[in-house]
Scaffold this active site. Structure first.
Site, PDB file in Angstrom:
ATOM      1  N   GLU A   1      16.251  48.942 129.295  1.00  0.00           N
ATOM      2  CA  GLU A   1      15.322  48.478 128.266  1.00  0.00           C
ATOM      3  C   GLU A   1      13.882  48.416 128.771  1.00  0.00           C
ATOM      4  OE1 GLU A   1      17.731  45.491 125.385  1.00  0.00           O
ATOM      5  OE2 GLU A   1      17.909  45.074 127.510  1.00  0.00           O
TER       6      GLU A   1
ATOM      7  N   CYS B   1       6.492  46.452 129.877  1.00  0.00           N
ATOM      8  CA  CYS B   1       7.333  45.762 130.856  1.00  0.00           C
ATOM      9  C   CYS B   1       8.511  46.674 131.157  1.00  0.00           C
ATOM     10  CB  CYS B   1       7.796  44.420 130.268  1.00  0.00           C
ATOM     11  SG  CYS B   1       9.011  43.570 131.295  1.00  0.00           S
TER      12      CYS B   1
ATOM     13  N   CYS C   1      20.894  35.699 139.763  1.00  0.00           N
ATOM     14  CA  CYS C   1      20.247  34.447 139.334  1.00  0.00           C
ATOM     15  C   CYS C   1      21.048  33.838 138.176  1.00  0.00           C
ATOM     16  CB  CYS C   1      18.803  34.698 138.911  1.00  0.00           C
ATOM     17  SG  CYS C   1      17.792  35.324 140.250  1.00  0.00           S
TER      18      CYS C   1
ATOM     19  N   CYS D   1      19.791  34.243 134.337  1.00  0.00           N
ATOM     20  CA  CYS D   1      19.265  35.534 133.882  1.00  0.00           C
ATOM     21  C   CYS D   1      20.368  36.436 133.348  1.00  0.00           C
ATOM     22  CB  CYS D   1      18.548  36.220 135.042  1.00  0.00           C
ATOM     23  SG  CYS D   1      17.840  37.817 134.612  1.00  0.00           S
TER      24      CYS D   1
ATOM     25  N   CYS E   1      11.579  37.195 128.722  1.00  0.00           N
ATOM     26  CA  CYS E   1      12.009  37.188 130.121  1.00  0.00           C
ATOM     27  C   CYS E   1      13.467  36.810 130.275  1.00  0.00           C
ATOM     28  CB  CYS E   1      11.209  36.160 130.914  1.00  0.00           C
ATOM     29  SG  CYS E   1       9.551  36.659 131.171  1.00  0.00           S
TER      30      CYS E   1
HETATM   31  N1  SAH Z   1      13.977  40.650 139.662  1.00  0.00           N
HETATM   32  C1  SAH Z   1      12.570  40.408 139.509  1.00  0.00           C
HETATM   33  C2  SAH Z   1      12.028  41.026 138.238  1.00  0.00           C
HETATM   34  C3  SAH Z   1      12.541  40.400 136.970  1.00  0.00           C
HETATM   35  S1  SAH Z   1      11.194  39.699 136.194  1.00  0.00           S
HETATM   36  C4  SAH Z   1      12.303  38.924 139.599  1.00  0.00           C
HETATM   37  O1  SAH Z   1      13.247  38.170 139.750  1.00  0.00           O
HETATM   38  O2  SAH Z   1      11.157  38.524 139.591  1.00  0.00           O
HETATM   39  C5  SAH Z   1      11.907  38.677 135.003  1.00  0.00           C
HETATM   40  C6  SAH Z   1      11.432  37.261 135.109  1.00  0.00           C
HETATM   41  O3  SAH Z   1      12.097  36.480 134.127  1.00  0.00           O
HETATM   42  C7  SAH Z   1      11.772  36.635 136.456  1.00  0.00           C
HETATM   43  O4  SAH Z   1      10.759  35.733 136.812  1.00  0.00           O
HETATM   44  C8  SAH Z   1      13.052  35.892 136.116  1.00  0.00           C
HETATM   45  O5  SAH Z   1      13.342  34.910 137.053  1.00  0.00           O
HETATM   46  C9  SAH Z   1      12.718  35.364 134.753  1.00  0.00           C
HETATM   47  N2  SAH Z   1      13.895  34.974 133.956  1.00  0.00           N
HETATM   48  C10 SAH Z   1      15.163  35.378 134.088  1.00  0.00           C
HETATM   49  N3  SAH Z   1      15.958  34.793 133.165  1.00  0.00           N
HETATM   50  C11 SAH Z   1      15.171  33.990 132.431  1.00  0.00           C
HETATM   51  C12 SAH Z   1      15.388  33.142 131.311  1.00  0.00           C
HETATM   52  N4  SAH Z   1      16.594  32.996 130.776  1.00  0.00           N
HETATM   53  N5  SAH Z   1      14.323  32.496 130.809  1.00  0.00           N
HETATM   54  C13 SAH Z   1      13.084  32.640 131.347  1.00  0.00           C
HETATM   55  N6  SAH Z   1      12.819  33.446 132.379  1.00  0.00           N
HETATM   56  C14 SAH Z   1      13.844  34.102 132.930  1.00  0.00           C
END
Ligand code: SAH
Length: 346
Positions: free
Chosen positions: A91, A104, A115, A118, A332
């Site tokens: 995506e 993005c 994580c 996520c 995100c």
């Molecule tokens: N793997 C990289 C790039 C992903 S960026 C990283 O971890 O930074 C996506 C961003 O969204 C990251 O900061 C991640 O931690 C955040 N994210 C993931 N799940 C989320 C959620 N449910 N709500 C808000 N932010 C989230």
């Protein structure tokens, strides 16, 4: 085996073309065509027919297909689901702002970082994206939407630093003056904190913006929600951030998703302020987005406001991220791999 021509920099093209006795200027011509989104050698009208045939035999051009395109009714955010040449899907999100349009992009099919909040990591890592495939996300989002893209964030599916070489190659491709020519200062890369790769990136001194998904300032909380913290720890991460800042002169940003009852207490706010000051970092608070498969809830507005106040009182530069594309699950952490087949049925 044909060669993925869109993953090659002009100098690599020149070297490859010298094997078929083609002059250097042909490399620039082909690179320019690819940067404009050419999908076949046949349309490269300033190349002789015989060369177009040779190119066809030796190289291939990646072309993603749009499986699904969703446009937010609230703010115009566009989410694309692309089918890659091997049937996998990723995506891309296009956000429109008054100061320019931002894309993005995803850097991997799936993610192995695990994580806990996520959606992109559910199902693990399938494979890395090639430089050409990341470039296609920018190129074809721009072509399909008709919007000029001025900024790129590597914040979609995947951990960019876990696909280091391909990501760096992509950055050089997209930054190239004969290609899309997007300035490094208009590119942000977000990582969950692979410290050894942060040092490797610092050595390249690329002038992009580095965002760290911190999400907790203490090891106990961070290890619970981010397995990457195990064996490394917050202090090692902060030290790597400091080295990055010293080496590149570029201020880091900490991403912090506010999770109810997990990382949103005054204790966390005070410790976060300490760590941010130590690293010279700006803090970007993200209201947690709801992910069906995950048990976490966003912090209350009251807790968020208290948290911001503590950070500000400590003199930390803080912003709260605006939510875009809420009605198309484009926020995100909500992007996740789905088999092309199942999505096509939706
Ligand atoms: N793997 C990289 C790039 C992903 S960026 C990283 O971890 O930074 C996506 C961003 O969204 C990251 O900061 C991640 O931690 C955040 N994210 C993931 N799940 C989320 C959620 N449910 N709500 C808000 N932010 C989230």
């Amino acid at each position: 085996m044909k060669i993925d021509i869109k993953s090659m920099l002009p100098e690599e093209l020149e070297a490859s073309f010298s094997e078929i006795r083609e002059p250097k200027y042909r490399a620039k011509q082909v690179f320019t065509w690819l940067g404009k989104g050419a999908v076949s050698f046949d349309e490269m009208s300033n190349l002789p027919k015989s060369l177009r045939n040779t190119l066809n035999e030796r190289y291939y051009i990646t072309v993603p297909k749009v499986i699904r395109k969703q446009v937010s009714k609230i703010d115009g955010t566009i989410k694309y689901l692309w089918e890659l040449s091997d049937g996998n899907a990723v995506e891309t999100v296009v956000m429109t702002y008054r100061h320019g349009n931002t894309v993005c992009i995803s850097t991997q099919v799936g993610c192995r970082q695990g994580c806990a909040f996520c959606a992109s990591t559910i199902g693990g890592l399938v494979r890395n994206l090639e430089p050409s495939e990341m470039l296609d996300e920018v190129l074809f989002s721009q072509i399909d939407s008709g919007l000029d893209i001025s900024n790129i964030v590597l914040m979609g599916i995947g951990e960019p630093l876990d696909n280091f070489d391909n990501v760096v190659k992509f950055l050089k491709l997209v930054n190239h003056p004969d290609g899309l020519n997007i300035g490094m200062r208009h590119i942000s890369l977000s990582t969950c904190g692979l410290t050894e790769k942060i040092d490797k990136l610092a050595q390249l001194n690329l002038q992009l913006t580095l965002s760290i998904s911190l999400h907790a300032p203490d090891d106990e909380t961070r290890t619970k929600i981010m397995p990457v913290n195990r064996g490394r720890g917050v202090d090692e991460l902060i030290a790597a951030c400091k080295r990055y800042y010293e080496r590149t002169g570029r201020r880091i940003s900490f991403e912090y998703a506010m999770i109810d009852g997990v990382n949103d207490t005054p204790f966390h706010a005070r410790l976060l302020a300490e760590k941010a000051k130590e690293a010279g970092a700006h803090v970007n608070l993200i209201p947690l987005n709801y992910v069906e498969e995950r048990k976490f809830k966003p912090s209350s507005r009251e807790n968020l406001e208290k948290f911001v106040k503590i950070l500000e009182n400590c003199g930390v530069n803080t912003t709260v991220r605006r939510k875009l594309g809420g009605d198309v699950d484009a926020s995100c952490g909500q992007l996740r791999r789905r088999a092309a087949k199942t999505t096509a049925e939706n």
